[in-house]
Write a protein that holds these residues in place. Sequence first.
Motif, short mmCIF file in Angstrom:
data_model
loop_
_atom_site.label_atom_id
_atom_site.label_comp_id
_atom_site.label_asym_id
_atom_site.label_seq_id
_atom_site.Cartn_x
_atom_site.Cartn_y
_atom_site.Cartn_z
N ALA A 97 0.84 -1.21 0.00
CA ALA A 97 0.00 0.00 0.00
C ALA A 97 0.88 1.25 0.00
CB ALA A 97 -0.91 0.00 1.23
N ALA A 101 1.11 4.17 -2.82
CA ALA A 101 0.77 5.53 -2.41
C ALA A 101 1.91 6.50 -2.71
CB ALA A 101 0.42 5.55 -0.92
N ARG A 188 -4.86 3.42 0.19
CA ARG A 188 -4.31 2.19 -0.40
C ARG A 188 -4.33 1.03 0.61
NH1 ARG A 188 -3.32 1.42 -5.90
NH2 ARG A 188 -2.62 3.33 -6.85
#
Length: 262
Positions: A97, A101, A188
Amino acid sequence: MQALWYTLGMRLLGIHNPFNAPVYYEETVTSTMEVSRLLEREGSPHGTVIAADFQEEGRGRIRGRKWEMEKGRALAFTVLLRFTAIPTALGLRAGLASAFAIEDFAPALSGRILIKWPNDILIPPALKLAGILAEAQDNCVHIGIGVNVSQKQIPGFLLDKASSISLASGAEYNSADRFILMEKILFRLRCEIEAADWRERLEARLYKKGGQICFAKGAADSGDTVTGVLAGIGPEGELLIIPNGETAPLSFTAGEIYQASG
Ligand code: BTN
């Protein structure tokens, strides 16, 4: 009775949290991991965030290793997650994530961010931009994320090991931009926690996938090492290595890639 956040002098940040939970900010803390544990005990909801401008005792994944940060230029926060059953490989998914991001935040880095098992977010050749620390207790997981955002200089002893988003992308950021990145990471993270196909996407960005590595089981100086080809990631997030001279992979749940070649 006053709420903990008020007693500790934290303030609420007005950013969007996709978990629909509070986002707290404090200028200086020991470690956001500690504050997150206090928030857990106080009953704060799933997705509560504590961010800080500075940590006096920021912790790295490896025991005894400190996470240093430059005031105003680094992002440091912990997300408190509560589950009835903890999903697998949350630390790796948080890394995935964070990688996505960072690319959303700095488009010049698009497609370039790598994940070094288990918790390093790198820019080639192998400069660390961010680190993840996941600590679980009962049905809670505290995900700590530290990102080098706008540092203009890297201390001499880290020159060949670390970088910042600014240095890697050439973009300038102010201190408030860190929270735009945090919003993107939270967004995310929320998606990655629910995604079933995290492994494929992680392997697509896995540092040294298919290459030769030296791996220390446990601490980097443990002396207990394996040399071989990094074959991939197992279903529980374990690292798969085919030792040189063998054909079947061995799987590892702890340790560190300490040297890579080829
Ligand atoms: C690592 O690379 O070893 C993990 C670094 C994790 C650093 C973050 S910063 C926010 C949170 N609070 C801490 O004390 N550590 C994590």
